[in-house]
Structures are given as C-alpha cells and as structure tokens.
Design a protein around this motif. Structure first.
Motif, PDB file in Angstrom:
ATOM      1  N   THR A 115      49.204 -98.830 -68.194  1.00  0.00           N
ATOM      2  CA  THR A 115      48.262 -99.189 -67.145  1.00  0.00           C
ATOM      3  C   THR A 115      48.985 -99.227 -65.805  1.00  0.00           C
ATOM      4  O   THR A 115      50.199 -99.472 -65.751  1.00  0.00           O
ATOM      5  CB  THR A 115      47.606-100.563 -67.426  1.00  0.00           C
ATOM      6  OG1 THR A 115      46.717-100.892 -66.361  1.00  0.00           O
ATOM      7  CG2 THR A 115      48.655-101.653 -67.580  1.00  0.00           C
TER       8      THR A 115
ATOM      9  N   ASP B  41      47.979-101.395 -63.648  1.00  0.00           N
ATOM     10  CA  ASP B  41      47.740-102.796 -63.289  1.00  0.00           C
ATOM     11  C   ASP B  41      48.901-103.641 -63.826  1.00  0.00           C
ATOM     12  O   ASP B  41      48.964-103.948 -65.011  1.00  0.00           O
ATOM     13  CB  ASP B  41      46.409-103.256 -63.887  1.00  0.00           C
ATOM     14  CG  ASP B  41      46.032-104.681 -63.507  1.00  0.00           C
ATOM     15  OD1 ASP B  41      46.916-105.450 -63.103  1.00  0.00           O
ATOM     16  OD2 ASP B  41      44.843-105.026 -63.632  1.00  0.00           O
TER      17      ASP B  41
ATOM     18  N   LEU C 112      45.237 -91.943 -66.738  1.00  0.00           N
ATOM     19  CA  LEU C 112      45.413 -92.773 -65.547  1.00  0.00           C
ATOM     20  C   LEU C 112      45.285 -91.940 -64.275  1.00  0.00           C
ATOM     21  O   LEU C 112      44.733 -92.407 -63.268  1.00  0.00           O
ATOM     22  CB  LEU C 112      46.766 -93.486 -65.587  1.00  0.00           C
ATOM     23  CG  LEU C 112      47.007 -94.434 -66.771  1.00  0.00           C
ATOM     24  CD1 LEU C 112      48.367 -95.109 -66.636  1.00  0.00           C
ATOM     25  CD2 LEU C 112      45.908 -95.471 -66.884  1.00  0.00           C
TER      26      LEU C 112
ATOM     27  N   ASP D 217      41.677 -96.980 -66.116  1.00  0.00           N
ATOM     28  CA  ASP D 217      42.491 -98.172 -65.872  1.00  0.00           C
ATOM     29  C   ASP D 217      43.561 -98.353 -66.937  1.00  0.00           C
ATOM     30  O   ASP D 217      44.616 -98.950 -66.670  1.00  0.00           O
ATOM     31  CB  ASP D 217      41.594 -99.418 -65.856  1.00  0.00           C
ATOM     32  CG  ASP D 217      40.519 -99.331 -64.794  1.00  0.00           C
ATOM     33  OD1 ASP D 217      40.844 -99.495 -63.612  1.00  0.00           O
ATOM     34  OD2 ASP D 217      39.353 -99.063 -65.158  1.00  0.00           O
ATOM     35  N   ILE D 218      43.271 -97.850 -68.138  1.00  0.00           N
ATOM     36  CA  ILE D 218      44.143 -98.074 -69.286  1.00  0.00           C
ATOM     37  C   ILE D 218      44.198 -96.795 -70.115  1.00  0.00           C
ATOM     38  O   ILE D 218      43.164 -96.163 -70.353  1.00  0.00           O
ATOM     39  CB  ILE D 218      43.612 -99.222 -70.171  1.00  0.00           C
ATOM     40  CG1 ILE D 218      43.559-100.539 -69.388  1.00  0.00           C
ATOM     41  CG2 ILE D 218      44.452 -99.379 -71.430  1.00  0.00           C
ATOM     42  CD1 ILE D 218      42.715-101.614 -70.067  1.00  0.00           C
TER      43      ILE D 218
ATOM     44  N   ALA E 129      39.028 -97.679 -70.390  1.00  0.00           N
ATOM     45  CA  ALA E 129      40.212 -97.404 -71.202  1.00  0.00           C
ATOM     46  C   ALA E 129      39.992 -96.126 -71.992  1.00  0.00           C
ATOM     47  O   ALA E 129      38.873 -95.824 -72.407  1.00  0.00           O
ATOM     48  CB  ALA E 129      40.495 -98.569 -72.153  1.00  0.00           C
TER      49      ALA E 129
END
Length: 364
Positions: A208, A210, A180, A185-186, A166
């Motif tokens: 994110t 995800d 990103l 990932d964050i 992150a």
C-alpha cells in the motif's frame, strides 16, 4: 539512474549494496530474541526480522508501495479485511473470485455483521453500487474464470464514494500488473503461487502507499503472531530472482497451448487474457504489463478431466498454480460455481514443444 527493468529489480531487489567478503545472497536470520542496545533495532523475532525486511523491500519496489509480508495469501486477505472493516460496514467482493475469500467473510467475520455484496468481476457495476461501501475487493484476472475489470475506473468511482479499493493481484504478479499505479489503495497476493513459483513456500503480502495502514498491518501481525518463517522468507527472496524469467516461459507455454487447443473437438470455453479474441483481451492489454501462464478450458465432465491427467506424462493435478511444473485443477471439486469439467491450467516452465505434444496426446 534510469528506471530499472523488471528482471534487474527481481535479481537485486532487497539485497542492499554488496560488501567484499559477504555472500551475494545472505542466508536467513533465525534469531528469536536479539541483544538489546539499539532502541531502533530488532529485539524480538515476532516484531521484526531482517529477512522479512529484505523481501518486503524487493516486493515493495515491484508493487510501487510499502510491503507487509504475511505467512499466506489468506493471511494477507484476512489482515486487510480486519484492518479496514468495522461493525456494520458494507463490503463488495467478487462473486467469481477465490472461494475461500467469500467463505472467510461469511464465517470468520460474521461477528462484524457486515453488509456484503457479491458482484461478478465483469459487473454490471451500476451507478449506485459503491454507495455506503467501506471496501471494494477486486480480483483481476479473476481466479478461476480469468475475467478482467477496469482497476483505474473502479478506483475512481470507489474513491468518489469514499471507499477504499483493494486488488488481489495473485494471478498477474507485481511484474504482470501494478494495481497501485492504476489507483488502487491496496495490492495483495498469495505469493505461494507465481511470485515464489517453486511449490515449496506458503507466503503472502500486502502492499500500500498508505504508510499508516502499513503500520497498522505490521502491528496486527506482531500482536496476532501471524508471522512468516525466516527460512520460507529467504526461499521466497531467492525465488523472486527468477520471476521475470519464469513468467516469460510460462506465458510462452500458455500461448503455445492455447493456440494448439483452439478448435480441438474435446475443448470448449477456452479463455486466456493474452488471446486476441478473448473477451478480456482489450482491457487486459491496457492495464496488464505482461501475460501469465494461467488459462482455462472445459472438458466434457469430471471423468474426462481425470482421464486427461491420467494420460499426461507432464501435467499433474494440483490446487495451486504458478509453479515450475504444469498443473491442472478441476475447480468444481472445491465448490466454485463452474461446470464439472472446468479446468484451470497453469503452464509451467517445461519445453514448449514437449508440453504441447503431451497435452494433445492426453486429450480424448
């Protein structure tokens, strides 16, 4: 259509297609309960709000991910830590980043018995540093030191070890840096700072790629009640429209001030990633898309900083940054491990010539 530029995204993001007779920028939605009917629609204000979704769409487009809005930057950090970490997990955090992050981990997450490692932004990052780590939290450029680390390289190493990465992107903003795209990932930020930029809103966000993590964060927001206010959200969306313009002026002012302060007898430790001979410049040039308005320097001591603020007509002391007004913060007063005369300077949107003249006149 070709990829839109930053300024266009800032102005049009999240507003949808215009309709005749509707305002160009609709006002905030204040509803608490909604009329029930559409099972996919809003039913209660704590679970969803059109004003949130509009701003989330705009920021998500800039970040390159799915955005979840939170009521402050610390709410964004705490939401990520609580969503990702479990009892006994190993966490890497920057030892030179925002002090409240480390305080939150030590005090509010004590019940998780985390194995916490603190590493400076510039490392060293030994080969085994990611072994057994669940989450790596970076802050680049760091606050307040403005050091920079290689997001892409650290993301590759973290992922090889099975860790998530992150990035606190507060200092850079989504148009200054896209973590990103670099493999993080964050991406999270305190939007209280430059993104909203008018010193009148507390807000934060997490982005994110995800979708499952984004949904967990939204569910946690609903259940905890840590929700942004609709009026603050509307103000933030309105302010986002000028982010491109504000950041450009702030960077221009920072460049002019840094140039004026180089070699000044009262100033030491001058740092700004946009400075060609800054230790962070080469790496920052490779991963940042533009410079911001925050730089740092040191005066002799705390009294010298106080005298500088007293003598200045344009610069005020404030602990936030990224706003229209130029501000300074003596970070040692908050417990940051820096010299007593360490100054984080946030260049505002004043006329460059006026600002340089004022700062030079205020220095001892």
């Amino acid at each position: 259509m070709a990829e839109l530029g930053d300024g266009t995204k800032c102005v049009h993001g999240g507003h949808g297609d215009p309709r005749p007779g509707d305002p160009l920028a609709p006002g905030p939605v204040f509803a608490a309960p909604y009329h029930l009917g559409d099972p996919q629609g809003d039913f209660y204000g704590r679970a969803g709000n059109p004003s949130w979704r509009a701003l989330e769409a705009a920021i998500g487009e800039l970040d390159g991910g799915e955005c979840v809005l939170l009521p402050s930057g610390m709410a964004a950090i705490s939401a990520v830590l609580r969503a990702v970490l479990h009892h006994g997990d190993r966490l890497l955090v920057p030892s030179d980043g925002y002090y409240a992050t480390r305080q939150f981990v030590r005090e509010e997450l004590a019940e998780l018995s985390l194995d916490v490692r603190e590493i400076p932004t510039t490392g060293p990052w030994p080969e085994d540093v990611f072994d057994g780590v669940r989450l790596v939290l970076l802050e680049t450029p760091s606050n307040p030191g403005l050091d920079v680390c290689d997001i892409a390289e650290l993301a590759r190493r973290a992922h090889r070890a099975g860790a998530l990465l992150a990035v606190d992107n507060t200092t850079a903003t989504p148009i200054g840096q896209r973590p990103l795209e670099l493999g993080a990932d964050i991406a999270l930020a305190s939007d209280t700072k430059a993104l909203t930029g008018h010193s009148d809103v507390l807000l934060g966000h997490v982005s994110t790629a995800d979708g499952e993590l984004a949904q967990r964060l939204r569910r946690a927001r609903t259940l905890s009640g840590a929700i942004p206010g609709p009026f603050e959200t509307w103000l933030a969306h309105r302010s986002l429209g000028t982010l491109d313009l504000r950041l450009a002026r702030q960077a221009t002012n920072a460049a002019a001030l840094v140039d004026a302060l180089r070699g000044h007898p009262a100033v030491t430790g001058l740092r700004w990633p946009g400075l060609p001979d800054d230790p962070a410049h080469r790496l920052a040039s490779a991963q940042m898309r533009r410079w911001g308005g925050v730089f740092r320097f040191e005066l002799a001591d705390a009294d010298a900083v106080a005298e500088f603020v007293r003598r200045s007509a344009l610069v005020v002391a404030a602990t936030s940054f990224g706003g229209l007004h130029s501000t300074v913060d003596r970070r040692a007063q908050w417990g940051d491990p820096v010299a007593p005369g360490f100054v984080r300077f946030s260049a505002g949107c004043e006329d460059p010539a006026d600002l340089v003249a004022d700062v030079l006149a205020a220095l001892p």
